[in-house]
Scaffold this motif. Structure first.
Motif, PDB file in Angstrom:
ATOM      1  N   LYS A 110      35.412  27.035  36.335  1.00 27.29           N
ATOM      2  CA  LYS A 110      34.579  26.288  37.283  1.00 27.29           C
ATOM      3  C   LYS A 110      35.303  25.010  37.690  1.00 27.29           C
ATOM      4  CE  LYS A 110      30.733  28.805  36.883  1.00 27.29           C
ATOM      5  NZ  LYS A 110      31.266  30.144  36.781  1.00 27.29           N
ATOM      6  N   GLY A 111      35.900  25.034  38.857  1.00 26.50           N
ATOM      7  CA  GLY A 111      36.507  23.827  39.399  1.00 26.50           C
ATOM      8  C   GLY A 111      37.905  23.505  38.898  1.00 26.50           C
ATOM      9  N   THR A 113      41.711  23.692  39.058  1.00 26.56           N
ATOM     10  CA  THR A 113      42.615  23.984  40.163  1.00 26.56           C
ATOM     11  C   THR A 113      44.052  23.788  39.739  1.00 26.56           C
ATOM     12  OG1 THR A 113      40.912  23.212  41.704  1.00 26.56           O
ATOM     13  CG2 THR A 113      43.139  23.404  42.565  1.00 26.56           C
ATOM     14  N   ASP A 126      42.679  27.889  43.214  1.00 19.77           N
ATOM     15  CA  ASP A 126      41.712  27.919  42.116  1.00 19.77           C
ATOM     16  C   ASP A 126      42.229  28.831  41.023  1.00 19.77           C
ATOM     17  OD1 ASP A 126      39.939  26.210  43.394  1.00 19.77           O
ATOM     18  OD2 ASP A 126      38.846  27.845  44.349  1.00 19.77           O
TER      19      ASP A 126
END
Length: 142
Positions: A110-111, A113, A126
């Motif tokens: 989740k998030g 990168t 991602d």
């Protein structure tokens, strides 16, 4: 008087509309500056292979995740390759280490990168869109 008022309104509208010219356009990729410069080959989930440098996960040169109940972090210096596998809601990173050992960890997808530099610009992807990363090594400035 009416002409002056109409001209003023028209002028203000033009200035406002000109300021909106950049809305919705492509965003420039800002690559965080990691403490070390690592080169790598990243293969995304569509099979596209990209050679990069200045590799990092959000500016950090390590992979972190859960192994059992523990939080583990492995520096890029110790990693040869990373393979990412989506299993339900979890994303598993399978690390092949420089010494030949392997390690699997569940990473936060989740998030998180991945950033890097290309000869012609910035690179951002991602973590869940990555199939594998082959870390070539650290670039030393001698």
């Amino acid at each position: 008087m009416k002409r002056l008022g109409l001209g003023s309104i028209l002028g203000i509208c033009c200035v406002c509309m000109m300021g909106m010219g950049n809305l919705g356009g492509p965003e420039k990729v800002h690559v965080p500056e990691p403490s070390q410069n690592y080169t790598a080959t990243i293969i995304d989930q569509t099979g596209v292979s990209t050679d990069v440098e200045m590799l990092s996960f959000g500016g950090f040169t390590a992979v972190s995740g859960k192994v059992g109940s523990a939080q583990v972090s492995v520096d890029f210096d110790k990693i040869d390759t990373i393979q990412f596998l989506k299993q339900g809601k979890d994303l598993t990173a399978r690390l092949t280490l420089q010494d030949g050992d392997s390690l699997s960890m569940t990473v936060d997808n989740k998030g998180l990168t991945c950033y890097a530099r290309l000869p012609y610009g910035g690179y951002k992807i991602d973590i869940e869109d990555i199939r594998s990363i082959d870390i070539k090594g650290r670039v030393t400035n001698e």
